[in-house]
Design a protein around this motif. Structure first.
Motif, PDB file in Angstrom:
ATOM      1  N   LEU A 161      44.646 -15.457   4.118  1.00  0.00           N
ATOM      2  CA  LEU A 161      45.571 -14.443   3.629  1.00  0.00           C
ATOM      3  C   LEU A 161      45.018 -13.747   2.391  1.00  0.00           C
ATOM      4  O   LEU A 161      45.063 -12.515   2.281  1.00  0.00           O
ATOM      5  CB  LEU A 161      46.926 -15.082   3.310  1.00  0.00           C
ATOM      6  CG  LEU A 161      47.936 -14.157   2.621  1.00  0.00           C
ATOM      7  CD1 LEU A 161      48.320 -12.993   3.521  1.00  0.00           C
ATOM      8  CD2 LEU A 161      49.177 -14.947   2.196  1.00  0.00           C
ATOM      9  N   ARG A 193      42.439 -11.260   3.297  1.00  0.00           N
ATOM     10  CA  ARG A 193      43.043 -10.059   3.876  1.00  0.00           C
ATOM     11  C   ARG A 193      43.688  -9.194   2.795  1.00  0.00           C
ATOM     12  O   ARG A 193      43.564  -7.962   2.810  1.00  0.00           O
ATOM     13  CB  ARG A 193      44.088 -10.434   4.920  1.00  0.00           C
ATOM     14  CG  ARG A 193      43.518 -10.998   6.211  1.00  0.00           C
ATOM     15  CD  ARG A 193      44.627 -11.439   7.146  1.00  0.00           C
ATOM     16  NE  ARG A 193      45.500 -10.337   7.520  1.00  0.00           N
ATOM     17  CZ  ARG A 193      46.664 -10.488   8.156  1.00  0.00           C
ATOM     18  NH1 ARG A 193      47.082 -11.707   8.484  1.00  0.00           N
ATOM     19  NH2 ARG A 193      47.392  -9.442   8.469  1.00  0.00           N
ATOM     20  N   TRP A 222      52.497 -10.156   7.506  1.00  0.00           N
ATOM     21  CA  TRP A 222      52.074 -11.549   7.711  1.00  0.00           C
ATOM     22  C   TRP A 222      53.269 -12.493   7.596  1.00  0.00           C
ATOM     23  O   TRP A 222      53.441 -13.404   8.415  1.00  0.00           O
ATOM     24  CB  TRP A 222      51.012 -11.917   6.677  1.00  0.00           C
ATOM     25  CG  TRP A 222      50.681 -13.378   6.632  1.00  0.00           C
ATOM     26  CD1 TRP A 222      49.825 -14.055   7.459  1.00  0.00           C
ATOM     27  CD2 TRP A 222      51.187 -14.345   5.697  1.00  0.00           C
ATOM     28  NE1 TRP A 222      49.775 -15.394   7.097  1.00  0.00           N
ATOM     29  CE2 TRP A 222      50.594 -15.595   6.030  1.00  0.00           C
ATOM     30  CE3 TRP A 222      52.070 -14.276   4.622  1.00  0.00           C
ATOM     31  CZ2 TRP A 222      50.879 -16.760   5.312  1.00  0.00           C
ATOM     32  CZ3 TRP A 222      52.349 -15.435   3.906  1.00  0.00           C
ATOM     33  CH2 TRP A 222      51.755 -16.655   4.262  1.00  0.00           C
ATOM     34  N   THR A 270      52.100 -19.109  13.173  1.00  0.00           N
ATOM     35  CA  THR A 270      51.511 -18.525  11.964  1.00  0.00           C
ATOM     36  C   THR A 270      51.923 -19.290  10.715  1.00  0.00           C
ATOM     37  O   THR A 270      51.122 -19.506   9.799  1.00  0.00           O
ATOM     38  CB  THR A 270      51.937 -17.052  11.821  1.00  0.00           C
ATOM     39  OG1 THR A 270      51.472 -16.320  12.958  1.00  0.00           O
ATOM     40  CG2 THR A 270      51.383 -16.435  10.552  1.00  0.00           C
TER      41      THR A 270
END
Length: 277
Positions: free
Chosen positions: A135, A138, A158, A222
Motif C-alpha cells: 500500500l 502504491r 483500497w 484484501t
C-alpha cells in the motif's frame, strides 16, 4: 455547522437522538461522513455523536499545528465528550479510530462506559506487513503523480473498493480528497507506529468488544490483515469477536446489518450497571 472547542482545537461534530451516549471515531480520513446512516438508526435509543478529527474536513487546522500523535487524537475525543457533557460514553473506533480508542482506554478510562474496536488497524502478521508495504508503495507512486488528493483516492479505493468509492456522496468524497496532506503527512506515521503489548491490552478494565467484517475472514480477502488484527485484539483483551456482514467499510456497505450487529453489544456496554460498577 456545529463546532466546539476541545483540547485546544475546534472540532466539527454531529449529534443525534437521546439516551446513553455513543461516540463514533472514524479511521483513515477522520470524517464524520462515514456514520450518518448508522447514527440515524441508533438515535432511537442513544445520543450518537460523530466528528471530524482535528484539521480534517470541517474541523479547521489549528494554528502552527505541524505534528500529531495517537495520544493527542485520543485526548481530542475525551475532551469532546467532556465538552458535550456526555462522558462516560461507549466509544466505537473504526480502523485507525480503533488505535485512537486503544489510547483512550489505556489513558482515559474515566470517559468510557465501554469500547468497541472495529477492525483496529494494527499490523500484527507477516501478511499484514506485506499488505501495508504494498500500500505504501502504491501511495508513494500516486502522490508522485497527482499529489495528496490522488493518494487519498487510491487509499479510499483500497480501503473500501471501487464500487463503494464511486457511490459515496460527492461532497463527502471531495472533503476526504482534501484531507490527504493531513492523513499521509501527519497522522499515518504515528498511527502505524503505535503498538500496545498484549499485556497492556489485557490490563484494560473497560468492558470491550471487537467487531470484524465477515468477508475479511477469507485469507484471500484484501483486508484479511484486519481480520487477523481483530482476532489478536480480541484475544489480548479477552473480549468477544463479533462478525458483521461486509468487509472493512461495513457501516457504509451494510448499514442495516451493521446496526443490527451493534445493538446487542451496545445494550450490554451501555447498561447502567456498567457505570455503577
Amino acid at each position: 455547522m456545529p463546532t466546539i472547542t476541545a483540547n485546544g482545537t475546534t472540532l466539527y461534530y454531529e449529534r443525534r437522538g437521546e439516551g446513553p451516549p455513543l461516540l463514533f471515531v472514524s479511521g483513515g480520513p477522520g470524517d464524520a461522513g462515514f456514520w450518518p446512516e448508522a447514527a440515524d438508526a441508533l438515535a432511537d435509543e442513544y445520543t450518537v455523536v460523530s466528528y471530524d478529527r482535528r484539521a480534517t474536513s470541517r474541523s479547521p487546522r489549528p494554528e502552527n499545528w505541524t505534528a500529531t500523535s495517537v495520544e493527542e487524537q485520543a485526548d481530542d475525543a475525551a475532551a469532546l465528550l467532556e465538552a458535550l457533557d456526555l462522558a462516560p460514553a461507549v466509544v466505537h473506533g473504526h480502523s485507525a479510530g480503533g488505535i485512537i480508542l486503544t489510547s483512550l482506554a489505556l489513558r482515559r478510562p474515566d470517559v468510557l462506559r465501554g469500547a468497541i474496536f472495529h477492525e483496529p488497524a494494527y499490523v500484527v502478521t507477516p501478511g499484514g506487513h506485506e499488505t501495508f508495504a504494498g500500500l505504501q508503495q502504491r501511495l508513494g507512486g500516486a502522490m508522485g503523480e497527482g499529489g495528496p488528493a490522488h493518494g487519498m483516492e487510491v487509499f479510499l479505493r483500497w480501503a473500501d473498493g471501487d464500487q463503494v468509492y464511486e457511490s459515496l456522496d460527492p461532497d463527502f468524497r471531495d472533503r476526504m480528497l482534501g484531507d490527504g496532506e493531513v492523513l499521509f503527512g501527519l497522522e499515518m506515521g504515528p498511527a502505524l507506529s503505535y503498538m500496545p503489548t498484549p499485556e497492556q491490552l489485557a490490563a484494560i478494565e473497560v468492558p470491550c468488544a471487537v467487531v470484524v467484517g465477515a468477508d475479511n475472514r477469507d485469507p484471500g480477502a484484501t483486508h484479511h490483515w484486519a481480520y487477523e488484527a481483530s482476532q489478536w485484539m480480541a484475544e489480548s483483551l479477552g473480549a468477544p469477536l463479533v462478525e458483521t456482514p461486509g468487509a472493512h467499510g461495513s457501516m457504509i456497505t451494510h448499514p442495516q446489518a451493521f446496526v443490527s450487529t451493534l445493538r446487542p453489544i451496545l445494550a450490554d456496554l451501555a447498561a447502567p450497571s456498567r457505570v455503577e460498577a
